[in-house]
Design a protein around this motif. Structure first.
Motif, mmCIF file in Angstrom:
data_model
loop_
_atom_site.group_PDB
_atom_site.id
_atom_site.type_symbol
_atom_site.label_atom_id
_atom_site.label_comp_id
_atom_site.label_asym_id
_atom_site.label_seq_id
_atom_site.Cartn_x
_atom_site.Cartn_y
_atom_site.Cartn_z
ATOM 1 N N ARG A 1 -0.258 -1.151 7.106
ATOM 2 C CA ARG A 1 1.206 -1.265 6.972
ATOM 3 C C ARG A 1 1.863 -1.822 8.227
ATOM 4 N NH1 ARG A 1 1.204 4.591 4.526
ATOM 5 N NH2 ARG A 1 0.348 4.124 2.478
ATOM 6 N N ARG A 2 1.159 -1.783 9.334
ATOM 7 C CA ARG A 2 1.706 -2.413 10.545
ATOM 8 C C ARG A 2 1.479 -3.925 10.490
ATOM 9 N NH1 ARG A 2 0.151 2.231 15.055
ATOM 10 N NH2 ARG A 2 1.369 3.852 14.022
ATOM 11 N N ILE B 1 5.809 5.259 17.160
ATOM 12 C CA ILE B 1 4.643 5.480 16.283
ATOM 13 C C ILE B 1 3.390 4.815 16.844
ATOM 14 C CG2 ILE B 1 5.972 5.887 14.173
ATOM 15 C CD1 ILE B 1 5.436 3.050 13.295
ATOM 16 N N SER C 1 0.819 -1.220 0.000
ATOM 17 C CA SER C 1 0.000 0.000 0.000
ATOM 18 C C SER C 1 0.854 1.272 0.000
ATOM 19 C CB SER C 1 -0.964 0.015 1.189
ATOM 20 O OG SER C 1 -1.770 1.160 1.145
ATOM 21 N N LEU C 2 1.992 1.174 -0.697
ATOM 22 C CA LEU C 2 2.811 2.384 -0.866
ATOM 23 C C LEU C 2 2.553 3.000 -2.237
ATOM 24 C CD1 LEU C 2 6.021 0.996 0.799
ATOM 25 C CD2 LEU C 2 4.607 2.850 1.677
ATOM 26 N N LEU C 3 1.817 2.264 -3.067
ATOM 27 C CA LEU C 3 1.343 2.763 -4.358
ATOM 28 C C LEU C 3 -0.115 2.321 -4.500
ATOM 29 C CD1 LEU C 3 4.308 1.704 -6.717
ATOM 30 C CD2 LEU C 3 3.789 4.017 -5.973
ATOM 31 N N THR C 4 -0.869 3.060 -5.303
ATOM 32 C CA THR C 4 -2.267 2.682 -5.544
ATOM 33 C C THR C 4 -2.387 2.099 -6.943
ATOM 34 O OG1 THR C 4 -2.994 4.476 -4.133
ATOM 35 C CG2 THR C 4 -4.642 3.580 -5.615
ATOM 36 N N ASP D 1 -7.487 1.324 6.825
ATOM 37 C CA ASP D 1 -6.643 2.461 7.210
ATOM 38 C C ASP D 1 -5.191 2.110 6.850
ATOM 39 O OD1 ASP D 1 -4.952 4.204 8.527
ATOM 40 O OD2 ASP D 1 -6.203 4.359 10.313
ATOM 41 N N PRO D 2 -4.542 2.914 5.979
ATOM 42 C CA PRO D 2 -3.194 2.546 5.529
ATOM 43 C C PRO D 2 -2.198 2.349 6.663
ATOM 44 C CG PRO D 2 -3.811 4.756 4.762
ATOM 45 C CD PRO D 2 -5.020 4.153 5.357
ATOM 46 N N ILE D 3 -2.346 3.118 7.730
ATOM 47 C CA ILE D 3 -1.394 2.987 8.844
ATOM 48 C C ILE D 3 -1.571 1.624 9.527
ATOM 49 C CG2 ILE D 3 -0.718 3.952 11.087
ATOM 50 C CD1 ILE D 3 -1.533 6.711 9.909
ATOM 51 N N SER E 1 4.248 -5.529 6.453
ATOM 52 C CA SER E 1 5.413 -4.653 6.615
ATOM 53 C C SER E 1 6.396 -4.824 5.469
ATOM 54 C CB SER E 1 6.073 -4.991 7.960
ATOM 55 O OG SER E 1 6.932 -3.968 8.327
ATOM 56 N N TYR E 2 6.906 -3.713 4.994
ATOM 57 C CA TYR E 2 7.762 -3.719 3.798
ATOM 58 C C TYR E 2 9.182 -3.242 4.149
ATOM 59 C CZ TYR E 2 9.443 -1.871 -0.720
ATOM 60 O OH TYR E 2 10.180 -1.561 -1.830
ATOM 61 N N LYS F 1 -7.846 -0.761 -0.140
ATOM 62 C CA LYS F 1 -8.317 0.640 -0.237
ATOM 63 C C LYS F 1 -9.261 0.985 0.919
ATOM 64 C CE LYS F 1 -8.104 2.004 -5.059
ATOM 65 N NZ LYS F 1 -8.887 2.278 -6.258
#
Lengths: 253, 218
Positions: free
Chosen positions: B76-77, B103, B51-54, B71-73, B80-81, B68
């Motif tokens: 991403r937890r 964070i 989810s660093l690009l759409t 929640d992106p946050i 993980s990339y 989509k």
């Protein structure tokens, strides 16, 4: 103001300095002749228009007209700051918010404090000073943010990838951009009076005012400038960083 | 329901198709190895997964929900990339391991950090080392630890072993095995390394933006 007598012929004679600059440009083949002529004509025309408008506004001394002029200066300032944003998204609304907030806060403090009166001859030049310093601070902040988001793109992306919010991922960039926006005012405050006498103070002394009174006003202006650049930089950067992300918290620039 | 899935995934930049109709999935605790020529779209694919690009069109689905709509946050937890050439934050190793706590607004657990360091053959003494004194392999291991201080469900590794010496590579492999076995973390790794390709559980090749499963018996 009895010290200030600039006759039209004396003023016209100072035009010799422009001719000198034109000659240098021609001799050194700098290719600035056209620019210099345009700049000179614009300077004369703009200042004459402003001079006559201000003369009329000061004479009328109407608070509605004063506010209208303040708004024109603010909008014009926001438009100019947008031009310095290197295409930053929403830069006009960001600049407008930052410039209008700093102008309103500073003017309110100065008027309520009694340092200046709400009369056009005091408020309008002050607004001009506030807005022009805001523009400089905003321009510096925008440019710094643009270059830092480019240079530190990988770091910001890694922070996002770890689950940081865009605000946390941009924190260092925001901090450094605010610092850059404030730096010229801090540097000027350090050298004021030592290296150069600032414009307002010089103007007052030139017009025959007591230097001690001029210094008092200059101190007030210096404090005011620190306030303006702080408010503008903080608002500009905290609103501006969002322009580098999309609705999915992804870096877009 | 697969843990992570892509449906008719496309990604286009300036009219150039980088990802071309990828339909792919991975289930919990699996290890997928992705390889392919440089510039074929591997990194873009995993960035879409992270989810660093759409996507230009199509979707990435995580545990049945379109990314989509997450929640992106939060996402991403969980997914993980990690990148090939990471940037370490701040001045010390500690600051980097503290970051995942900061964070999440949680207090730093030093004992947990020391245990994590041990999984990549580092230790307590390394906690306060300056990042400038770390070797490339050590930097990569510290960066990877940031991804697993709070164990994610999926770990995406974008060429993280490229350019590492054999000891560092072995430490990274040990860490991957540890989290995959002990915490059932799903692993998606991009690699050009022959050994990693040879030992892949599921091997996929991306070429010109299209993905195919490799015949590992060939």
């Amino acid at each position: 103001m009895h010290n200030l007598i600039v006759s039209n012929s004396a003023l016209a004679l100072t035009g010799v300095f422009v001719l000198f600059a034109l000659w240098i440009g021609y001799r050194e083949q700098l290719g600035i002749g056209k620019d210099l002529i345009v700049a000179t004509i614009r300077c004369v025309v703009q200042l004459f228009i402003v001079g006559y408008v201000l003369k009329y506004v000061f004479k009328v001394d109407n608070w509605l007209l004063t506010i209208a002029l303040i708004l024109i200066i603010i909008f014009n300032g926001a438009y100019n700051a947008k031009g310095r944003s290197d295409g930053l998204r929403n830069s006009f609304s960001i600049s407008l918010t930052a410039i209008s907030t700093s102008t309103i806060v500073i003017l309110l403090v100065l008027v309520l404090d009694g340092a200046v009166k709400f009369i056009p001859s005091q408020i309008i030049p002050l607004t001009g000073m506030i807005v022009s310093n805001s523009i400089v601070a905003m321009g510096l902040c925008f440019r710094t943010m643009n270059s830092m988001f480019k240079d530190r793109r990988s770091q910001v992306m890694e922070m996002l990838a770890l689950g940081a919010s865009p605000l946390v991922a941009s924190k260092n960039i925001i901090r450094d951009s605010i610092k850059t926006g404030l730096q010229p005012t801090i540097d000027t405050a350090k050298t004021v009076g030592l290296v150069a006498l600032p414009g307002m103070m010089s103007g007052m002394i030139f017009a025959g005012a007591d230097p001690v009174l001029a210094i008092k006003y200059q101190i007030m202006i210096t404090f005011m400038l620190l306030g303006i650049t702080s408010i503008s930089s903080i608002i500009g950067c905290y609103m501006g960083y969002k322009s580098f992300f999309n609705q999915y918290d992804q870096l877009i620039k | 329901m697969h843990q992570l899935e892509t449906k008719n995934l496309y990604y286009t930049v300036d009219n150039k198709q980088i990802i071309n109709d990828i339909n792919w999935w991975i289930d919990k605790q699996e290890i997928a190895t992705i390889t392919g020529p440089s510039g074929s779209g591997k990194s873009t694919f995993v960035k879409l997964l992270a989810s660093l690009l759409t996507p230009t069109s199509g979707s990435v689905i995580f545990e049945g929900t379109n990314v989509k709509d997450i929640d992106p946050i939060v996402y991403r937890r969980e997914v993980s990339y990690a990148v090939q050439q990471p940037t370490l934050f701040g001045d010390t190793v500690r600051e980097n391991l503290e970051f995942p706590y900061q964070i999440r607004k949680k207090p730093f657990d030093e004992n947990h950090a020391i245990k994590a360091l041990q999984t990549v053959d580092l230790g307590k003494d390394d906690l306060d080392r300056q990042v400038t004194s770390l070797s490339g392999g050590e930097k990569q291991r510290i960066a990877l630890l940031r991804n697993v201080m709070f164990v994610p469900k999926v770990l995406i590794l974008d060429e993280v072993t490229t350019g590492l010496d054999s000891d560092s590579k072995a430490s990274v492999h040990k860490m991957i095995d540890y989290f995959n076995t002990k915490y059932a973390v799903t692993i998606i790794m991009i690699t050009h390394d022959d050994e990693e390709i040879k030992h892949a559980q599921h091997l996929y090749i991306i070429k010109d933006g299209k993905m195919e499963e490799a015949d590992q018996n060939a």
